[in-house]
Design an enzyme around this catalytic site. Structure first.
Site, short mmCIF file in Angstrom:
data_model
loop_
_atom_site.label_atom_id
_atom_site.label_comp_id
_atom_site.label_asym_id
_atom_site.label_seq_id
_atom_site.Cartn_x
_atom_site.Cartn_y
_atom_site.Cartn_z
N THR A 96 49.44 0.28 43.90
CA THR A 96 49.15 -0.44 45.15
C THR A 96 49.80 -1.81 45.08
O THR A 96 49.37 -2.65 44.28
CB THR A 96 47.64 -0.59 45.35
N LYS A 171 48.13 2.03 52.74
CA LYS A 171 47.20 1.86 51.61
C LYS A 171 46.40 0.56 51.75
O LYS A 171 45.19 0.53 51.47
CB LYS A 171 48.00 1.90 50.31
N LYS A 239 42.80 -7.97 44.49
CA LYS A 239 44.26 -8.00 44.70
C LYS A 239 44.63 -7.34 46.04
O LYS A 239 45.41 -7.88 46.83
CB LYS A 239 44.94 -7.25 43.55
P1 NAP Z 1 44.76 -0.08 34.98
O1 NAP Z 1 43.80 0.85 34.37
O2 NAP Z 1 44.51 -1.55 34.97
O3 NAP Z 1 46.22 0.23 34.33
C1 NAP Z 1 47.32 -0.57 34.63
C2 NAP Z 1 48.58 -0.02 34.02
O4 NAP Z 1 49.67 -0.89 34.36
C3 NAP Z 1 48.55 0.06 32.48
O5 NAP Z 1 49.28 1.19 32.07
C4 NAP Z 1 49.32 -1.22 32.10
O6 NAP Z 1 49.92 -1.17 30.83
C5 NAP Z 1 50.39 -1.24 33.18
N1 NAP Z 1 51.00 -2.55 33.31
C6 NAP Z 1 50.42 -3.69 33.76
N2 NAP Z 1 51.31 -4.71 33.75
C7 NAP Z 1 52.47 -4.19 33.29
C8 NAP Z 1 53.77 -4.74 33.07
N3 NAP Z 1 54.05 -6.01 33.33
N4 NAP Z 1 54.72 -3.91 32.59
C9 NAP Z 1 54.45 -2.61 32.33
N5 NAP Z 1 53.26 -2.03 32.53
C10 NAP Z 1 52.28 -2.82 33.01
O7 NAP Z 1 45.00 0.25 36.53
P2 NAP Z 1 44.64 1.58 37.33
O8 NAP Z 1 43.21 1.55 37.70
O9 NAP Z 1 45.22 2.76 36.64
O10 NAP Z 1 45.44 1.29 38.69
C11 NAP Z 1 46.86 1.40 38.75
C12 NAP Z 1 47.29 1.11 40.19
O11 NAP Z 1 46.65 2.07 41.06
C13 NAP Z 1 46.87 -0.27 40.70
O12 NAP Z 1 47.88 -0.76 41.55
C14 NAP Z 1 45.59 0.01 41.49
O13 NAP Z 1 45.36 -0.96 42.51
C15 NAP Z 1 45.89 1.39 42.05
N6 NAP Z 1 44.72 2.22 42.34
C16 NAP Z 1 43.69 2.30 41.45
C17 NAP Z 1 42.60 3.09 41.76
C18 NAP Z 1 41.41 3.19 40.80
O14 NAP Z 1 40.35 3.67 41.26
N7 NAP Z 1 41.50 2.79 39.56
C19 NAP Z 1 42.56 3.85 42.93
C20 NAP Z 1 43.65 3.79 43.79
C21 NAP Z 1 44.74 2.98 43.48
P3 NAP Z 1 49.08 -1.64 29.51
O15 NAP Z 1 48.32 -0.42 29.09
O16 NAP Z 1 50.13 -2.06 28.56
O17 NAP Z 1 48.19 -2.79 29.94
#
Ligand code: NAP
Length: 285
Positions: A96, A171, A239
């Site tokens: 997102t 989104k 965010k």
């Molecule tokens: P998360 O658990 O915080 O995981 C974030 C991922 O991004 C990790 O693999 C992290 O790597 C990677 N990352 C962050 N900064 C980086 C960088 N500079 N370079 C390379 N990799 C980087 O997040 P999530 O919950 O999976 O969500 C991911 C996305 O989906 C977000 O945009 C969120 O808004 C969206 N989303 C989430 C949900 C939900 O319910 N969780 C639902 C819909 C959409 P590291 O492991 O190295 O930190």
């Protein structure tokens, strides 16, 4: 077809797992290499570098935190677009981010000969595991046609909404409703509690009423235990509301929830689930 998956956080792990379960050859890369372990245990191949993943795979999925992360993964000095062999591949960003960032990435992808779709998702970790996400897509229709059979393993529906940036625009709109709904539930429970109605009873009433939703039913256990492990981290909700504000939303509820989640973030609730907004509101009242 070889699939590359970049970003193994709360969402990336189950989503990449579904492509593996569907029989695809999945290669994974994550900034923190240890987080690839669950996928490797399921049969994925970990690459040492992003460049190796790009060189090996036909389709590249990205699922990372925010605009900065997406820009780094695509446009950074060691990003996808700097990798030899990126030309001609299809990249699908499911993170997102702002529509402006999606268009920024799309423009750079076009210059590098990479085809690009923005395809963010609605639905949290549960739907990600079940493959029942809602996927909103922006980009060329032909690229969407190629991606669709893959997206069918990740979501119950995918919708092609227009050019690059259309997916991330939709989104931001659906997540505005998510932020409003979760804060609405929190306020309702706190109000009911102040009148002597227990949250357990109130949650039953909400769930059986016309406004009961799977979202609210899914948060009930957390609310009753006052324990909020992140499925969708509050920092990501804050965010998304910031991105909606930057994209021009200025309606009363939008302004109110944006301020609430921002304050909750400053109070240190960012790593908890977004439902922890109830703690912020509780303190306030
Ligand atoms: P998360 O658990 O915080 O995981 C974030 C991922 O991004 C990790 O693999 C992290 O790597 C990677 N990352 C962050 N900064 C980086 C960088 N500079 N370079 C390379 N990799 C980087 O997040 P999530 O919950 O999976 O969500 C991911 C996305 O989906 C977000 O945009 C969120 O808004 C969206 N989303 C989430 C949900 C939900 O319910 N969780 C639902 C819909 C959409 P590291 O492991 O190295 O930190």
């Amino acid at each position: 077809m070889k699939i590359g998956w970049i970003g193994l956080g709360n969402m990336g792990i189950p989503m990449a797992g579904n492509l593996l379960a569907a029989g695809y050859d999945v290669y994974v890369w994550n900034r923190t290499a240890e987080k690839t372990a669950p996928l490797v245990a399921q049969g994925a191949t970990r690459t040492e570098t992003l460049a190796q993943l790009v060189a090996t795979c036909d389709v590249l999925f990205t699922m990372v935190s925010d605009d900065e992360a997406v820009k780094a993964v695509y446009g950074g000095p060691e990003g996808i677009l700097a990798c030899p062999g990126a030309d001609g591949k299809l990249a699908i960003d499911m993170s997102t981010v702002s529509p402006a960032t999606s268009r920024w990435i799309a423009e750079r992808c076009q210059q590098a000969g990479v085809r690009f779709l923005d395809a963010p998702v609605s639905g949290s970790v549960g739907p990600a595991k079940e493959g029942t996400l809602v996927i909103m897509v922006g980009g060329e229709p032909g690229d969407y046609t190629q991606a669709k059979p893959l997206l069918e393993h990740l979501g119950k529906i995918s919708l092609h909404l227009g050019a690059n940036g259309a997916g991330t625009s939709a989104k931001l709109a659906i997540n505005l409703l998510l932020g409003i709904t979760v804060q609405g539930v929190a306020e309702t429970l706190l109000f009911a509690r102040s009148l002597g109605i227990e949250s357990e009873q109130m949650l039953k009433i909400i769930s059986e009423s016309a406004v009961g939703t799977p979202l609210i039913r899914g948060k009930a256990t957390s609310i009753l235990a006052d324990d909020y492990p992140a499925a969708f981290a509050l920092k990501h909700m804050a965010k998304d509301l910031r991105l909606a504000r930057e994209a021009g939303v200025s309606t009363p509820l939008a302004e109110s929830v944006d301020a609430s989640y921002r304050h909750a973030l400053h109070e240190g609730l960012g790593e908890l689930d977004l439902m922890a907004i109830i703690r912020h509101l509780e303190q306030k009242s």
